[in-house]
Every structure is written in C-alpha cells, then in structure tokens.
Write a protein that holds these residues in place. Structure first.
Motif, PDB file in Angstrom:
ATOM      1  N   VAL A  37       0.840  -1.200   0.000  1.00  0.00           N
ATOM      2  CA  VAL A  37       0.000   0.000   0.000  1.00  0.00           C
ATOM      3  C   VAL A  37       0.873   1.247   0.000  1.00  0.00           C
ATOM      4  O   VAL A  37       0.575   2.238  -0.680  1.00  0.00           O
ATOM      5  N   ASP A  38       1.967   1.212   0.752  1.00  0.00           N
ATOM      6  CA  ASP A  38       2.892   2.347   0.787  1.00  0.00           C
ATOM      7  C   ASP A  38       3.458   2.618  -0.600  1.00  0.00           C
ATOM      8  O   ASP A  38       3.577   3.771  -1.016  1.00  0.00           O
ATOM      9  N   ALA A  39       3.769   1.553  -1.325  1.00  0.00           N
ATOM     10  CA  ALA A  39       4.279   1.720  -2.694  1.00  0.00           C
ATOM     11  C   ALA A  39       3.217   2.334  -3.601  1.00  0.00           C
ATOM     12  O   ALA A  39       3.520   3.177  -4.454  1.00  0.00           O
ATOM     13  N   LEU A  40       1.966   1.912  -3.427  1.00  0.00           N
ATOM     14  CA  LEU A  40       0.881   2.490  -4.215  1.00  0.00           C
ATOM     15  C   LEU A  40       0.707   3.960  -3.877  1.00  0.00           C
ATOM     16  O   LEU A  40       0.538   4.805  -4.772  1.00  0.00           O
ATOM     17  N   ARG A  41       0.762   4.284  -2.602  1.00  0.00           N
ATOM     18  CA  ARG A  41       0.674   5.691  -2.193  1.00  0.00           C
ATOM     19  C   ARG A  41       1.790   6.519  -2.836  1.00  0.00           C
ATOM     20  O   ARG A  41       1.552   7.637  -3.304  1.00  0.00           O
ATOM     21  N   ALA A  42       2.993   5.966  -2.839  1.00  0.00           N
ATOM     22  CA  ALA A  42       4.154   6.724  -3.317  1.00  0.00           C
ATOM     23  C   ALA A  42       3.999   7.157  -4.769  1.00  0.00           C
ATOM     24  O   ALA A  42       4.576   8.165  -5.186  1.00  0.00           O
ATOM     25  N   GLY A  43       3.223   6.400  -5.548  1.00  0.00           N
ATOM     26  CA  GLY A  43       3.016   6.752  -6.946  1.00  0.00           C
ATOM     27  C   GLY A  43       1.858   7.692  -7.185  1.00  0.00           C
ATOM     28  O   GLY A  43       1.524   7.973  -8.338  1.00  0.00           O
ATOM     29  N   CYS A  44       1.238   8.166  -6.108  1.00  0.00           N
ATOM     30  CA  CYS A  44       0.076   9.047  -6.225  1.00  0.00           C
ATOM     31  C   CYS A  44       0.422  10.482  -5.839  1.00  0.00           C
ATOM     32  O   CYS A  44       1.469  10.748  -5.250  1.00  0.00           O
ATOM     33  N   ASP A  45      -0.476  11.384  -6.170  1.00  0.00           N
ATOM     34  CA  ASP A  45      -0.296  12.794  -5.821  1.00  0.00           C
ATOM     35  C   ASP A  45      -1.090  13.191  -4.591  1.00  0.00           C
ATOM     36  O   ASP A  45      -0.740  14.150  -3.904  1.00  0.00           O
ATOM     37  N   ALA A  46      -2.186  12.475  -4.323  1.00  0.00           N
ATOM     38  CA  ALA A  46      -3.050  12.823  -3.195  1.00  0.00           C
ATOM     39  C   ALA A  46      -3.665  11.559  -2.622  1.00  0.00           C
ATOM     40  O   ALA A  46      -3.812  10.549  -3.319  1.00  0.00           O
ATOM     41  N   ILE A  47      -4.032  11.628  -1.346  1.00  0.00           N
ATOM     42  CA  ILE A  47      -4.666  10.516  -0.654  1.00  0.00           C
ATOM     43  C   ILE A  47      -5.942  11.018  -0.002  1.00  0.00           C
ATOM     44  O   ILE A  47      -5.962  12.088   0.613  1.00  0.00           O
ATOM     45  N   LEU A  48      -7.026  10.248  -0.150  1.00  0.00           N
ATOM     46  CA  LEU A  48      -8.338  10.670   0.342  1.00  0.00           C
ATOM     47  C   LEU A  48      -8.913   9.613   1.274  1.00  0.00           C
ATOM     48  O   LEU A  48      -8.930   8.428   0.949  1.00  0.00           O
ATOM     49  N   VAL A  49      -9.395  10.067   2.425  1.00  0.00           N
ATOM     50  CA  VAL A  49     -10.184   9.228   3.332  1.00  0.00           C
ATOM     51  C   VAL A  49     -11.385  10.044   3.792  1.00  0.00           C
ATOM     52  O   VAL A  49     -11.360  11.277   3.788  1.00  0.00           O
ATOM     53  N   LYS A  77       8.910  16.160  -6.432  1.00  0.00           N
ATOM     54  CA  LYS A  77       7.600  16.112  -5.802  1.00  0.00           C
ATOM     55  C   LYS A  77       7.725  16.323  -4.296  1.00  0.00           C
ATOM     56  O   LYS A  77       8.805  16.129  -3.736  1.00  0.00           O
ATOM     57  N   PRO A  78       6.636  16.691  -3.624  1.00  0.00           N
ATOM     58  CA  PRO A  78       6.675  16.735  -2.165  1.00  0.00           C
ATOM     59  C   PRO A  78       6.950  15.345  -1.600  1.00  0.00           C
ATOM     60  O   PRO A  78       6.582  14.332  -2.203  1.00  0.00           O
ATOM     61  N   ALA A  79       7.594  15.279  -0.452  1.00  0.00           N
ATOM     62  CA  ALA A  79       7.932  13.988   0.148  1.00  0.00           C
ATOM     63  C   ALA A  79       6.687  13.173   0.455  1.00  0.00           C
ATOM     64  O   ALA A  79       6.699  11.945   0.349  1.00  0.00           O
ATOM     65  N   ASN A  80       5.613  13.830   0.849  1.00  0.00           N
ATOM     66  CA  ASN A  80       4.354  13.156   1.140  1.00  0.00           C
ATOM     67  C   ASN A  80       3.233  13.710   0.273  1.00  0.00           C
ATOM     68  O   ASN A  80       3.358  14.770  -0.348  1.00  0.00           O
ATOM     69  N   LEU A  81       2.122  12.985   0.250  1.00  0.00           N
ATOM     70  CA  LEU A  81       1.013  13.314  -0.628  1.00  0.00           C
ATOM     71  C   LEU A  81       0.158  14.448  -0.068  1.00  0.00           C
ATOM     72  O   LEU A  81       0.148  14.700   1.142  1.00  0.00           O
ATOM     73  N   LEU A  82      -0.574  15.090  -0.953  1.00  0.00           N
ATOM     74  CA  LEU A  82      -1.618  16.015  -0.536  1.00  0.00           C
ATOM     75  C   LEU A  82      -2.721  15.214   0.143  1.00  0.00           C
ATOM     76  O   LEU A  82      -3.191  14.213  -0.390  1.00  0.00           O
ATOM     77  N   LYS A  83      -3.147  15.650   1.329  1.00  0.00           N
ATOM     78  CA  LYS A  83      -4.161  14.919   2.094  1.00  0.00           C
ATOM     79  C   LYS A  83      -5.540  15.522   1.847  1.00  0.00           C
ATOM     80  O   LYS A  83      -5.701  16.743   1.824  1.00  0.00           O
ATOM     81  N   VAL A  84      -6.516  14.628   1.715  1.00  0.00           N
ATOM     82  CA  VAL A  84      -7.871  15.050   1.391  1.00  0.00           C
ATOM     83  C   VAL A  84      -8.848  14.276   2.266  1.00  0.00           C
ATOM     84  O   VAL A  84      -8.700  13.062   2.453  1.00  0.00           O
ATOM     85  N   THR A  85      -9.845  14.965   2.794  1.00  0.00           N
ATOM     86  CA  THR A  85     -10.932  14.279   3.474  1.00  0.00           C
ATOM     87  C   THR A  85     -12.257  14.856   3.024  1.00  0.00           C
ATOM     88  O   THR A  85     -12.305  15.934   2.412  1.00  0.00           O
ATOM     89  N   VAL A  86     -13.325  14.124   3.310  1.00  0.00           N
ATOM     90  CA  VAL A  86     -14.668  14.519   2.892  1.00  0.00           C
ATOM     91  C   VAL A  86     -15.600  14.400   4.083  1.00  0.00           C
ATOM     92  O   VAL A  86     -15.626  13.382   4.767  1.00  0.00           O
ATOM     93  N   THR A  87     -16.350  15.462   4.333  1.00  0.00           N
ATOM     94  CA  THR A  87     -17.362  15.443   5.383  1.00  0.00           C
ATOM     95  C   THR A  87     -18.576  16.205   4.901  1.00  0.00           C
ATOM     96  O   THR A  87     -18.506  17.409   4.653  1.00  0.00           O
ATOM     97  N   ARG A  88     -19.682  15.526   4.750  1.00  0.00           N
ATOM     98  CA  ARG A  88     -20.899  16.223   4.333  1.00  0.00           C
ATOM     99  C   ARG A  88     -21.466  17.058   5.477  1.00  0.00           C
ATOM    100  O   ARG A  88     -22.050  18.101   5.276  1.00  0.00           O
ATOM    101  N   VAL A 103       2.831  17.420   6.108  1.00  0.00           N
ATOM    102  CA  VAL A 103       1.979  18.210   5.204  1.00  0.00           C
ATOM    103  C   VAL A 103       2.839  18.965   4.179  1.00  0.00           C
ATOM    104  O   VAL A 103       2.578  20.109   3.835  1.00  0.00           O
ATOM    105  N   GLU A 104       3.853  18.259   3.654  1.00  0.00           N
ATOM    106  CA  GLU A 104       4.762  18.892   2.699  1.00  0.00           C
ATOM    107  C   GLU A 104       4.056  19.357   1.432  1.00  0.00           C
ATOM    108  O   GLU A 104       4.521  20.272   0.759  1.00  0.00           O
ATOM    109  N   ALA A 105       2.950  18.716   1.074  1.00  0.00           N
ATOM    110  CA  ALA A 105       2.245  19.057  -0.167  1.00  0.00           C
ATOM    111  C   ALA A 105       1.293  20.236   0.017  1.00  0.00           C
ATOM    112  O   ALA A 105       0.592  20.608  -0.918  1.00  0.00           O
TER     113      ALA A 105
END
Length: 234
Positions: A37-49, A77-88, A103-105
């Motif tokens: 999963v870490d490898a998959l994250r590393a190839g992405c630009d953002a992560i969403l939960v 690239k930034p060392a870590n991904l842009l973090k994203v969350t969703v709350t209605r 929060v490097e991104a």
C-alpha cells in the motif's frame, strides 16, 4: 480539466468487513501488504479518506518508507502526498493528526457541502482548506477540483461510505482488494461497501488484473470501469 486516475485501496476480512466493533484499531493487513500500500501511495499525488476514518482511526496519511519519500523529492515532488478528506456534515476535528503531520504538499483539503462549510466556519483556517460543493454531482466536482490543482493520481482508502460513493458513481479506475484470513462476523461492523445501485447491476463482472500472495494476505486487483485507462506515469 482531466480528472485524476482513482485507485481504491482496501483490506477486508474473509467475510467482507473492514473493521470490527472493538474500540482498538483492527489491523487486517500484514507488514508486506502495508508495504504494498505504501508503494501504491508513493506513486500518487493525493490521498483521500472520509471523515469517519479520520474520527475512528485518526491517521497521519504519510509514506512509511524513507526511501520512497526521498525518491519523490528527487523527482521534484513533495515527500508526502496532498491529504484530502470529505465530510458532508462538517464534523471534523482541527486537532486530527492529518492536519499536523507530514503536510509537505500543502494544507490538507476538506471537501464538504455548502451547509457543512457553513458549520465548519473558520475552525480549520489555520490547518486546512475547506472547499464547499453545491453541485449535485458532488464526487465529479471534487475530482475536477483536484485535477485543477495538479492531482493526476488519487488513492482512496475508505471508509465504507467513500468506497461506495466512488464505485456507485463509476469513478474508480482501479481497485486494490486485500483479503485477510480473519472472520469478523459482527453484523454492526463496517463493511467494504454499503448496498448501492452499482453500474451494471449484480451480474456485471469487473475486469480482473492480477493476484498476489503476501504471506497470509491475498491482494486482488480489478478495473471497475472495465476499460484499459492507463494510470499516469505508467
């Protein structure tokens, strides 16, 4: 503006649960799967939960591997991904760890409804950026906004409502489905997805990509759209 390539990642029990009802976090994966999963994250630009995952697990949403962080920096690239969350509802804690660690991104993004944005007010101004969405196509609008921000590849890690929404809307390009050798058996525990009107109905078969055995965890990969859309950079 092109929408990001969306990769869903989930670990489930043999009976389809992503957690149990015990307060302490249940780790379904093993070390090799966590690394995958870490490898998959590393190839992405953002992560969403989703906000429920933030409230329940309070994740940092970072890359565990120092080598992968260094490789991203070397690639500009930034060392870590842009973090994203969703709350209605707007129910999000500004002290959550995702806002204060790695929060490097840039400031994490919080997507919500207009009512949710009004409820949040200025509570997150110091730690995140709140984006209120009025468009009925909430998830499509969210992806378009991420695309405008330069996100080409997005990893989505749940929870139940989030995975359901992306699959029901036909917005998931890839599904990484890790099966752990556990039986939860608790009817009120969270499952991978909720009942929904998924594209094609109950008879539609997803396109199978491959399967990998990581010690006692089996990782299955599917293409939910049944298309050959290639992930950016691959």
């Amino acid at each position: 503006m092109p929408r990001p390539y969306v990769a869903l990642s989930v670990a489930v029990s043999l009976d389809g649960y992503i957690d149990d009802t015990v307060p302490e976090r249940l780790y379904l994966s093993n070390d090799r799967d966590f690394d995958g999963v870490d490898a998959l994250r590393a190839g992405c630009d953002a992560i969403l939960v989703g906000a429920e995952t933030v409230r329940r697990d309070n994740p940092r949403l970072w890359l565990r591997s120092a080598e992968r962080r260094q490789a991203r920096v070397a690639a500009g690239k930034p060392a870590n991904l842009l973090k994203v969350t969703v709350t209605r509802s707007g129910d999000i804690d500004p002290d959550a760890r995702m806002f204060h660690h790695y929060v490097e991104a840039g400031k994490p993004l919080v997507y919500t409804t207009m009512e949710g944005a009004e409820k949040i007010g200025s509570r997150l101004d110091a730690v995140g950026e709140v984006v209120g969405i009025a468009d009925p196509d909430f998830w499509g609008t969210l992806l378009e906004d991420l695309g405008r921000r330069g996100v080409e590849r997005l990893i989505v890690e749940g929870g139940t409502h989030i995975h359901t929404a992306f699959l029901e809307a036909g917005l998931a390009d890839e599904l990484r489905y890790a099966v752990a050798p556990l039986l939860i058996g608790q009817s009120d525990a969270p499952r991978f997805v909720n009942p929904a009107d998924f594209p094609g109905g109950s008879r539609r078969r997803l396109e199978f990509v491959d399967a990998t055995v990581l010690d006692d965890v089996a990782v299955l990969r599917y293409l939910p759209k049944n298309t050959s859309r290639t992930a950016p950079g691959q």
